[in-house]
Write an enzyme that holds these catalytic residues in place. Structure first.
Site, PDB file in Angstrom:
ATOM      1  N   LYS A 298     107.585  31.695  13.916  1.00  0.00           N
ATOM      2  CA  LYS A 298     107.784  30.227  13.907  1.00  0.00           C
ATOM      3  C   LYS A 298     109.258  29.835  13.805  1.00  0.00           C
ATOM      4  O   LYS A 298     109.652  28.808  14.338  1.00  0.00           O
ATOM      5  CB  LYS A 298     106.957  29.600  12.774  1.00  0.00           C
ATOM      6  CG  LYS A 298     105.498  30.056  12.772  1.00  0.00           C
ATOM      7  CD  LYS A 298     104.848  29.974  14.151  1.00  0.00           C
ATOM      8  CE  LYS A 298     103.617  30.879  14.227  1.00  0.00           C
ATOM      9  NZ  LYS A 298     103.119  31.055  15.629  1.00  0.00           N
TER      10      LYS A 298
ATOM     11  N   GLU B 272      93.072  28.368  13.236  1.00  0.00           N
ATOM     12  CA  GLU B 272      92.021  29.152  13.892  1.00  0.00           C
ATOM     13  C   GLU B 272      91.031  29.731  12.886  1.00  0.00           C
ATOM     14  O   GLU B 272      91.413  30.264  11.856  1.00  0.00           O
ATOM     15  CB  GLU B 272      92.622  30.297  14.730  1.00  0.00           C
ATOM     16  CG  GLU B 272      93.631  31.166  14.034  1.00  0.00           C
ATOM     17  CD  GLU B 272      95.067  30.724  14.298  1.00  0.00           C
ATOM     18  OE1 GLU B 272      95.310  29.514  14.483  1.00  0.00           O
ATOM     19  OE2 GLU B 272      95.959  31.560  14.305  1.00  0.00           O
TER      20      GLU B 272
ATOM     21  N   ASP C 187     102.170  26.173  19.092  1.00  0.00           N
ATOM     22  CA  ASP C 187     101.085  26.339  18.141  1.00  0.00           C
ATOM     23  C   ASP C 187     101.650  26.270  16.717  1.00  0.00           C
ATOM     24  O   ASP C 187     102.844  26.431  16.501  1.00  0.00           O
ATOM     25  CB  ASP C 187     100.393  27.706  18.355  1.00  0.00           C
ATOM     26  CG  ASP C 187      99.097  27.815  17.547  1.00  0.00           C
ATOM     27  OD1 ASP C 187      98.696  28.950  17.242  1.00  0.00           O
ATOM     28  OD2 ASP C 187      98.499  26.769  17.210  1.00  0.00           O
ATOM     29  N   ASN C 188     100.778  25.990  15.734  1.00  0.00           N
ATOM     30  CA  ASN C 188     101.104  26.125  14.304  1.00  0.00           C
ATOM     31  C   ASN C 188     102.144  25.156  13.769  1.00  0.00           C
ATOM     32  O   ASN C 188     102.971  25.524  12.920  1.00  0.00           O
ATOM     33  CB  ASN C 188     101.551  27.559  13.999  1.00  0.00           C
ATOM     34  CG  ASN C 188     100.585  28.579  14.523  1.00  0.00           C
ATOM     35  OD1 ASN C 188     100.903  29.365  15.391  1.00  0.00           O
ATOM     36  ND2 ASN C 188      99.358  28.553  14.024  1.00  0.00           N
TER      37      ASN C 188
ATOM     38  N   ASP D 170     104.088  30.744  20.549  1.00  0.00           N
ATOM     39  CA  ASP D 170     103.158  31.164  19.495  1.00  0.00           C
ATOM     40  C   ASP D 170     103.657  32.437  18.824  1.00  0.00           C
ATOM     41  O   ASP D 170     102.861  33.234  18.328  1.00  0.00           O
ATOM     42  CB  ASP D 170     101.761  31.385  20.095  1.00  0.00           C
ATOM     43  CG  ASP D 170     100.679  31.450  19.024  1.00  0.00           C
ATOM     44  OD1 ASP D 170      99.591  31.999  19.319  1.00  0.00           O
ATOM     45  OD2 ASP D 170     100.920  30.975  17.896  1.00  0.00           O
TER      46      ASP D 170
HETATM   47  O1  LIG Z   1     102.738  34.097  12.311  1.00  0.00           O
HETATM   48  C1  LIG Z   1     102.028  33.718  13.245  1.00  0.00           C
HETATM   49  N1  LIG Z   1     102.293  34.038  14.503  1.00  0.00           N
HETATM   50  C2  LIG Z   1     103.416  34.907  14.790  1.00  0.00           C
HETATM   51  C3  LIG Z   1     103.072  35.668  16.035  1.00  0.00           C
HETATM   52  C4  LIG Z   1     103.706  36.783  16.327  1.00  0.00           C
HETATM   53  C5  LIG Z   1     103.388  37.553  17.545  1.00  0.00           C
HETATM   54  O2  LIG Z   1     104.464  37.420  18.467  1.00  0.00           O
HETATM   55  C6  LIG Z   1     105.258  38.602  18.481  1.00  0.00           C
HETATM   56  N2  LIG Z   1     106.636  38.161  18.396  1.00  0.00           N
HETATM   57  C7  LIG Z   1     107.191  37.502  17.359  1.00  0.00           C
HETATM   58  N3  LIG Z   1     108.472  37.186  17.674  1.00  0.00           N
HETATM   59  C8  LIG Z   1     108.728  37.667  18.906  1.00  0.00           C
HETATM   60  C9  LIG Z   1     109.840  37.651  19.725  1.00  0.00           C
HETATM   61  N4  LIG Z   1     109.757  38.213  20.950  1.00  0.00           N
HETATM   62  C10 LIG Z   1     108.588  38.769  21.355  1.00  0.00           C
HETATM   63  N5  LIG Z   1     107.467  38.836  20.593  1.00  0.00           N
HETATM   64  C11 LIG Z   1     107.551  38.285  19.379  1.00  0.00           C
HETATM   65  C12 LIG Z   1     104.767  39.444  17.315  1.00  0.00           C
HETATM   66  O3  LIG Z   1     104.902  40.823  17.586  1.00  0.00           O
HETATM   67  C13 LIG Z   1     103.292  39.028  17.255  1.00  0.00           C
HETATM   68  O4  LIG Z   1     102.519  39.660  18.238  1.00  0.00           O
HETATM   69  C14 LIG Z   1     100.807  32.923  12.979  1.00  0.00           C
HETATM   70  C15 LIG Z   1     100.352  32.876  11.666  1.00  0.00           C
HETATM   71  C16 LIG Z   1      99.208  32.151  11.377  1.00  0.00           C
HETATM   72  N6  LIG Z   1      98.742  32.110  10.018  1.00  0.00           N
HETATM   73  O5  LIG Z   1      97.698  31.489   9.745  1.00  0.00           O
HETATM   74  O6  LIG Z   1      99.434  32.721   9.156  1.00  0.00           O
HETATM   75  C17 LIG Z   1      98.496  31.471  12.374  1.00  0.00           C
HETATM   76  C18 LIG Z   1      98.971  31.522  13.689  1.00  0.00           C
HETATM   77  O7  LIG Z   1      98.317  30.859  14.712  1.00  0.00           O
HETATM   78  C19 LIG Z   1     100.126  32.229  13.999  1.00  0.00           C
HETATM   79  O8  LIG Z   1     100.565  32.219  15.297  1.00  0.00           O
HETATM   80 MG   LIG Z   2      99.532  30.716  16.430  1.00  0.00          MG
END
Ligand SMILES: O=C(NC/C=C/[C@H]1O[C@@H](n2cnc3cncnc32)[C@H](O)[C@@H]1O)c1cc([N+](=O)[O-])cc(O)c1O
Ligand SMILES: [Mg+2]
Length: 214
Positions: free
Chosen positions: A144, A199, A169-170, A141
């Site tokens: 992406k 969500e 997810d997503n 999650d």
């Molecule tokens: O962009 C989304 N999720 C990205 C999630 C990112 C999370 O994971 C961490 N991260 C990233 N690469 C990483 C690599 N290593 C460690 N942490 C990391 C980021 O610091 C953040 O806490 C998203 C967007 C939508 N949306 O509607 O736009 C809906 C969703 O359910 C989503 O999950």
């Molecule tokens: Mg997500």
């Protein structure tokens, strides 16, 4: 400096949730994020799919990529059997303490270890540094465009075994096309698609389960 959205989510949990009650922590975050400020937690609808797959996997060792505020860490850890553990990787230093606090309010701090850093740097160290053999369950999650490379990294590091369950997810929004390309029509994975909604919104989204076949 005024507080971040993630800090406001923690404030709401700290003020409203019942200490030691994961269900009330989840309900509090879902209420706040559907009524006050949208946030990218997996949420209650897709959360039910996550619950189903975690129960099916009944993991001893689980990994999450992208802790964010800890919502899915609470969701997963609340279902783990007594000696099972969840490792959750998060590289944003602002989110780590917030997630830790939320997990602690849920009373699940003994089951969850947050590993601060980039998944691509931590995954290669899981066996040596955290004495891991293979992973029973992985929840993807994070960014992406990292789903596919980090899945390949898990394979290359020998962290997947016959029957390891990946849940992403997503799949619709924001979408993870490279991940789908990697796991679908791949003899090493058995995939299942779970249509749902983004969500706290009406927009379509989906989750993909990919069972590693060895
Ligand atoms: O962009 C989304 N999720 C990205 C999630 C990112 C999370 O994971 C961490 N991260 C990233 N690469 C990483 C690599 N290593 C460690 N942490 C990391 C980021 O610091 C953040 O806490 C998203 C967007 C939508 N949306 O509607 O736009 C809906 C969703 O359910 C989503 O999950
Ligand atoms: Mg997500």
């Amino acid at each position: 400096m005024d507080q971040s959205k993630e800090q406001r989510i923690l404030n709401s949990v700290s003020y409203n949730a019942i200490k030691g009650d994961p269900e009330s922590v989840l309900a509090c975050i879902d209420k706040y994020c559907s009524q006050n400020e949208w946030a990218m937690n997996v949420g209650d609808e897709k959360g039910l799919i996550l619950d189903k797959i975690v129960k099916e996997a009944d993991p001893t060792v689980a990994l999450e990529l992208g802790t964010y505020c800890g919502y899915s860490a609470v969701r997963i850890a609340r279902l783990l059997k007594p000696n099972a553990r969840l490792f959750s990787i998060e590289f944003n230093a602002e989110f780590v303490p917030i997630a830790k606090e939320i997990i602690e309010i849920a009373g699940l701090q003994d089951k969850v270890t947050i590993l601060e850093g980039h998944a691509q740097d931590i995954i290669p160290r899981l066996k040596t540094q955290y004495n891991m053999d293979t992973l029973d369950f992985v929840f993807l999650d994070h960014w992406k465009d990292r789903y596919a490379p980090d899945t390949i990294l898990l394979e290359e590091c020998g962290l997947l075994r016959k029957g390891s369950i990946l849940l992403a997810d997503n799949i619709i929004f924001p979408g993870a096309p490279d991940f789908l390309k990697h796991v679908r029509n791949n003899i090493h994975y058995e995939c299942t698609h779970y249509p749902s909604h983004l969500e706290y919104m009406k927009a379509p989204d989906a989750m993909e389960k990919a069972v590693y076949l060895g």
